[in-house]
Scaffold this active site. Structure first.
Site, short mmCIF file in Angstrom:
data_model
loop_
_atom_site.label_atom_id
_atom_site.label_comp_id
_atom_site.label_asym_id
_atom_site.label_seq_id
_atom_site.Cartn_x
_atom_site.Cartn_y
_atom_site.Cartn_z
N PHE A 39 0.82 -1.21 0.00
CA PHE A 39 0.00 0.00 0.00
C PHE A 39 0.86 1.27 0.00
CE2 PHE A 39 -2.23 2.89 3.23
CZ PHE A 39 -2.82 3.68 2.25
N ILE A 40 1.66 1.47 1.02
CA ILE A 40 2.49 2.67 1.09
C ILE A 40 3.67 2.55 0.15
CG2 ILE A 40 3.93 4.10 2.59
CD1 ILE A 40 2.10 3.32 4.92
N TYR A 89 3.46 -5.56 18.05
CA TYR A 89 3.81 -4.82 16.84
C TYR A 89 4.54 -3.53 17.19
CZ TYR A 89 3.13 -1.71 12.85
OH TYR A 89 3.33 -0.81 11.82
#
Length: 331
Positions: free
Chosen positions: A11-12, A163
């Site tokens: 995505f990025i 995370y």
């Protein structure tokens, strides 16, 4: 400049690749989705990919909140071991410029001020408070109501899930690499990134993608808590531009520079849901009062350091970005 973009098909990363190409650079995509042999944990594959490279833009990561600590080993393997393998290969290849996809999750809760005690750091919210609909954190010293503000890069790190811990560890690894090699390292601490090609209903996608998916099904977006939790929603093209600016700006060798990367315009989750519903012509959001244990209440960025140091500023406004996001549809 020849730039290796790990996660360059994501995505990025895909937007970073486009921005680099538009800026006259030569991006090289390194991504498990584009090549089955492209795994940053594989020293041979990484060394081969670094041949002739001037800089690395490290976007590859396992993202999302995860499943408690049950998948901690997988997060550490993909994010921290992968980063360590990449940095070791960069040191060997003589590549001395790194831009890292950091995250605002390293902060935990945002910045809060008590009218009596000044800036304070509230702990995790209690289940009893959340069940009772008391969503705002209170002063840990006197219990008073707090005023949320913008968090700066000098705020203490307080990662509250696996995370987040791996994202902070990535920064420490990059800082150690920079000190050891004399290389320059920049961590862009992304806030809530949204925009075209955002994945549908994945752990990374967050509320923007979940709301859009609900509207695409003709359903009302379901807003947790009271919808007043504040976030910084930043468009993916602005994030990509920040990566290019970080690559093009001469950085101080031997250190890691961390920059918040956000729009600088706090919005509530309720505002996001209403804007998307209006842009999609869908039903009005429903505020449920539900919550996810471990979520922070407010986290918004002070991105002034990034603007001053790199000459960057966001170009896509919230309403414009939401209209485009709605029209793009789920991936």
């Amino acid at each position: 400049m020849r730039v290796l973009v790990t996660g360059g098909a994501g995505f990025i990363g895909s937007h970073v690749v486009e921005a680099l190409r538009a800026g006259g650079h030569e991006p090289l995509v390194y991504d498990v989705r584009a090549d089955t042999g492209a795994d940053v944990r594989d020293p041979v594959s990484v060394a081969r990919a670094l041949a002739g490279v001037d800089a690395v833009c490290h976007q590859a990561a396992m993202v999302g909140l995860g499943n408690g600590v049950a998948d901690a080993a997988e997060y550490v393997s993909r994010n921290d071991l992968g980063t360590a393998v990449l940095l070791a290969a960069m040191a060997e290849a003589g590549v001395r410029h790194l831009v890292l996809a950091g995250s605002m999750v390293v902060y935990g809760e945002g910045r809060y001020e008590c009218p009596r005690h000044g800036v304070v750091r509230p702990g995790p919210r209690a289940v009893t408070d959340l069940d009772a609909g008391r969503f705002e954190p209170s002063c840990p010293r006197c219990g008073a109501e707090l005023s949320p503000g913008l968090v700066g890069e000098d705020a203490p790190a307080d990662p509250r899930n696996v995370y987040a811990a791996t994202k902070l560890a990535q920064e420490h690894l990059a800082a150690a690499w920079a000190r050891s090699t004399g290389g320059s390292a920049v961590s862009l601490r992304y806030h809530n990134v949204y925009g075209p090609r955002m994945p549908r209903d994945t752990p990374y996608a967050g509320v923007a993608s979940f709301f859009r998916s609900a509207l695409a099904r003709g359903e009302a977006p379901r807003v947790f808590e009271d919808g007043r939790q504040r976030r910084d929603f930043v468009h993916v093209r602005d994030v990509a531009a920040a990566n290019v600016a970080a690559l093009e700006t001469e950085a101080v060798p031997g250190v890691l520079a961390a920059y918040n990367t956000g729009s600088g315009e706090p919005r509530t989750v309720g505002e996001l849901a209403r804007s998307l519903a209006a842009a999609c012509g869908g039903p009005e959001p429903v505020v449920t009062g539900e919550y996810r244990l471990g979520d922070v209440r407010h986290i918004t960025a002070d991105s002034s350091r990034l603007r001053a140091a790199l000459g960057w500023k966001p170009q896509v406004g919230f309403e414009e970005g939401m209209r485009e996001f709605a029209e793009a549809g789920p991936v």
